[in-house]
Design an enzyme around this catalytic site. Sequence first.
Site, PDB file in Angstrom:
ATOM      1  N   LYS A  22     -10.321  -5.331   6.404  1.00 23.14           N
ATOM      2  CA  LYS A  22      -9.632  -5.202   5.103  1.00 23.14           C
ATOM      3  C   LYS A  22      -8.122  -5.092   5.313  1.00 23.14           C
ATOM      4  CE  LYS A  22      -9.022  -1.018   3.161  1.00 23.14           C
ATOM      5  NZ  LYS A  22      -7.639  -0.731   2.766  1.00 23.14           N
ATOM      6  N   ASN A  23      -7.727  -4.225   6.259  1.00 18.30           N
ATOM      7  CA  ASN A  23      -6.288  -3.983   6.430  1.00 18.30           C
ATOM      8  C   ASN A  23      -5.549  -5.174   7.032  1.00 18.30           C
ATOM      9  OD1 ASN A  23      -6.554  -1.514   5.283  1.00 18.30           O
ATOM     10  ND2 ASN A  23      -6.218  -0.315   7.141  1.00 18.30           N
ATOM     11  N   CYS A 116      -0.358   9.317  -3.598  1.00 23.48           N
ATOM     12  CA  CYS A 116      -1.803   9.235  -3.723  1.00 23.48           C
ATOM     13  C   CYS A 116      -2.386  10.469  -3.077  1.00 23.48           C
ATOM     14  CB  CYS A 116      -2.362   7.950  -3.133  1.00 23.48           C
ATOM     15  SG  CYS A 116      -2.469   7.955  -1.357  1.00 23.48           S
ATOM     16  N   ARG A 121       3.304   9.037   0.462  1.00 19.60           N
ATOM     17  CA  ARG A 121       3.366   7.587   0.715  1.00 19.60           C
ATOM     18  C   ARG A 121       4.703   6.959   0.285  1.00 19.60           C
ATOM     19  NH1 ARG A 121      -2.162   5.813   1.431  1.00 19.60           N
ATOM     20  NH2 ARG A 121      -1.185   4.208   2.675  1.00 19.60           N
ATOM     21  N   ASP A 310      -7.311   6.801   9.982  1.00 19.39           N
ATOM     22  CA  ASP A 310      -8.382   6.271   9.136  1.00 19.39           C
ATOM     23  C   ASP A 310      -9.784   6.596   9.663  1.00 19.39           C
ATOM     24  OD1 ASP A 310      -6.540   5.252   7.418  1.00 19.39           O
ATOM     25  OD2 ASP A 310      -6.833   3.147   7.947  1.00 19.39           O
ATOM     26  N   ARG A 402     -13.534   0.155  -2.283  1.00 18.07           N
ATOM     27  CA  ARG A 402     -12.219  -0.390  -1.935  1.00 18.07           C
ATOM     28  C   ARG A 402     -12.234  -1.025  -0.548  1.00 18.07           C
ATOM     29  NH1 ARG A 402      -8.036   3.665  -1.222  1.00 18.07           N
ATOM     30  NH2 ARG A 402      -7.206   1.848  -0.182  1.00 18.07           N
TER      31      ARG A 402
HETATM   32  C1  UD1 Z   1      -1.650   1.456   6.846  1.00 19.52           C
HETATM   33  C2  UD1 Z   1      -3.107   1.287   6.516  1.00 19.52           C
HETATM   34  C3  UD1 Z   1      -3.761   2.648   6.257  1.00 19.52           C
HETATM   35  C4  UD1 Z   1      -3.502   3.591   7.425  1.00 19.52           C
HETATM   36  C5  UD1 Z   1      -2.016   3.662   7.741  1.00 19.52           C
HETATM   37  C6  UD1 Z   1      -1.707   4.465   8.997  1.00 19.52           C
HETATM   38  C7  UD1 Z   1      -3.184  -0.875   5.424  1.00 19.52           C
HETATM   39  C8  UD1 Z   1      -3.456  -1.637   4.177  1.00 19.52           C
HETATM   40  N1  UD1 Z   1      -3.233   0.452   5.328  1.00 19.52           N
HETATM   41  O1  UD1 Z   1      -1.011   2.001   5.684  1.00 19.52           O
HETATM   42  O2  UD1 Z   1      -5.161   2.428   6.102  1.00 19.52           O
HETATM   43  O3  UD1 Z   1      -3.969   4.890   7.091  1.00 19.52           O
HETATM   44  O4  UD1 Z   1      -1.495   2.323   7.959  1.00 19.52           O
HETATM   45  O5  UD1 Z   1      -2.354   3.919  10.082  1.00 19.52           O
HETATM   46  O6  UD1 Z   1      -2.999  -1.440   6.485  1.00 19.52           O
HETATM   47  N2  UD1 Z   1       6.087   6.157   5.936  1.00 19.52           N
HETATM   48  C9  UD1 Z   1       7.359   6.542   5.585  1.00 19.52           C
HETATM   49  N3  UD1 Z   1       8.151   5.637   4.915  1.00 19.52           N
HETATM   50  C10 UD1 Z   1       7.726   4.387   4.615  1.00 19.52           C
HETATM   51  C11 UD1 Z   1       6.423   3.995   4.989  1.00 19.52           C
HETATM   52  C12 UD1 Z   1       5.627   4.911   5.651  1.00 19.52           C
HETATM   53  O7  UD1 Z   1       7.779   7.672   5.835  1.00 19.52           O
HETATM   54  O8  UD1 Z   1       8.495   3.606   4.025  1.00 19.52           O
HETATM   55  C13 UD1 Z   1       5.222   7.120   6.645  1.00 19.52           C
HETATM   56  C14 UD1 Z   1       3.901   7.415   5.919  1.00 19.52           C
HETATM   57  O9  UD1 Z   1       4.057   8.415   4.943  1.00 19.52           O
HETATM   58  C15 UD1 Z   1       2.998   7.843   7.070  1.00 19.52           C
HETATM   59  C16 UD1 Z   1       3.494   6.972   8.225  1.00 19.52           C
HETATM   60  O10 UD1 Z   1       4.811   6.525   7.854  1.00 19.52           O
HETATM   61  O11 UD1 Z   1       3.236   9.206   7.396  1.00 19.52           O
HETATM   62  C17 UD1 Z   1       2.631   5.782   8.532  1.00 19.52           C
HETATM   63  O12 UD1 Z   1       2.344   5.092   7.327  1.00 19.52           O
HETATM   64  P1  UD1 Z   1       2.193   3.512   7.298  1.00 19.52           P
HETATM   65  O13 UD1 Z   1       1.922   3.017   8.671  1.00 19.52           O
HETATM   66  O14 UD1 Z   1       3.352   2.918   6.583  1.00 19.52           O
HETATM   67  O15 UD1 Z   1       0.916   3.327   6.387  1.00 19.52           O
HETATM   68  P2  UD1 Z   1       0.579   2.009   5.582  1.00 19.52           P
HETATM   69  O16 UD1 Z   1       1.142   0.850   6.310  1.00 19.52           O
HETATM   70  O17 UD1 Z   1       0.893   2.198   4.149  1.00 19.52           O
END
Ligand code: UD1
Length: 431
Positions: A22-23, A116, A121, A310, A402
């Site tokens: 999915k991811n 969320c 996030r 995850d 989901r």
């Molecule tokens: C992706 C995965 C999700 C997984 C996560 C971490 C998808 C669709 N989702 O989510 O299932 O749990 O990686 O492995 O692939 N952060 C910031 N600023 C930002 C973006 C992120 O501070 O602009 C922080 C987040 O709050 C978190 C960390 O960085 O603490 C990692 O998050 P991130 O890798 O961005 O998660 P996603 O890519 O949204």
Amino acid sequence: MDKLIVEGGHRLQGAVNISGSKNASLPILAAALLTDEPVRISRVPDVSDTNYMIQILSQLGASVERSSGTVRIESPDGISSSASYEQVRKMRASICLLGPMMARMKRCTLPLPGGCVIGDRPVDLHLRAIQALGARVRVKGGNMVIEAPNGLVGTTVDMRGDSGPTVLGTDNLMMAAVLAKGKTVIESAAREPEVVDLANFLNKMGARIEGAGSRTITIHGVEKLHGCEHTVIPDRIEAGTFMVAGAMYSDGITLNRVCREHMKSISDLLVECGHVVEYNEDGTSVFVKPGANPRSGKILTNPYPGYPTDMQAQMTALFAVTPGISVVKDTIFPQRFMHCSELKRMGANIKVDAGTAIITGVEGLSGAPVMASDLRASAALVLAALAAEGTTEIHRLYHIDRGYEMLDEKLGMLGARVRRELDPEGGPVEP
Ligand code: UD1
């Protein structure tokens, strides 16, 4: 709202196929916007997140056809540069439209995703990256309005945030940079297999990306991308979830269509905890069964190749019935422990404090009505329910839908007694 009724106490056995990731699918589907030629993506799991992404692409003006796991997308010139709040609010991962929309149209309007249940996030790193390529970002009426009238220009960007690298942030920057002028270097890039799969897909489209899977990714911008065909990698989190089911309550199950290389931290922990994990020679199939002397364990979540955030909820369900004291600390999403209070309702002994769960194994769990709070938390409840005595009702099933393709059918094939009770009124489909 639909609920899942699980009659516990039936040991799993047999074999199932793991679906496509999915991811990995979500950013790859979004990346189809980078060309006006058709792309064909196979093994896209039929789950609500991929359906939301397909709906958004259609709303933007792309033509999308889906049949038995293969999605064909064609995005002609003139597609819209703004996505509606109604669509985007259903799925936080829709942020990965930002990169391709900016690359293709040099402008986009995307609703700011809210928080969320698993945490705040933020999207600051995504925005920092696109600004570094020369775009201007404004927030207006809850939307991010992003424009780069002179086009995007390559540069060096460090994607490390306070909690490590960002997966979708790295994806977004890579997708924005493929059509930017000159060279972009992503420092502190996420190394997840899903990032590598996206890079492979983009390279098939004619992009010039090197280093995906390492800390530094280099992208040489090209003029135009073309159509291609791609098969999405196996879902390592779905595979991990079934592996935990095998270790927790089975006579041994086999999972086909997995990738051993992607599963290392998940497999290693199960082995450390005394369980049987045996791959076939080429690492595409794995047999898992409970060990004779299961042991407690420790998890510290980390970006890949570390233990995935995850998967911590699912392992917490296993630790709940493993003798001894286990510790789970989530550094990536420290608030991601909603499943613990529901597991406690089933008899688990868990204390949560400051991003850490301390789990004292109990002899057995008992079925109860429980509430799913997010995707992986719901998976943890299903696992606990399979091993529990009696019947468990898992409410808010839409969280599971989901990200797990045909979970009830797959569990049924392994001998579990699982049925879905549909809401007679259709029920509100909350995101
Ligand atoms: C992706 C995965 C999700 C997984 C996560 C971490 C998808 C669709 N989702 O989510 O299932 O749990 O990686 O492995 O692939 N952060 C910031 N600023 C930002 C973006 C992120 O501070 O602009 C922080 C987040 O709050 C978190 C960390 O960085 O603490 C990692 O998050 P991130 O890798 O961005 O998660 P996603 O890519 O949204």
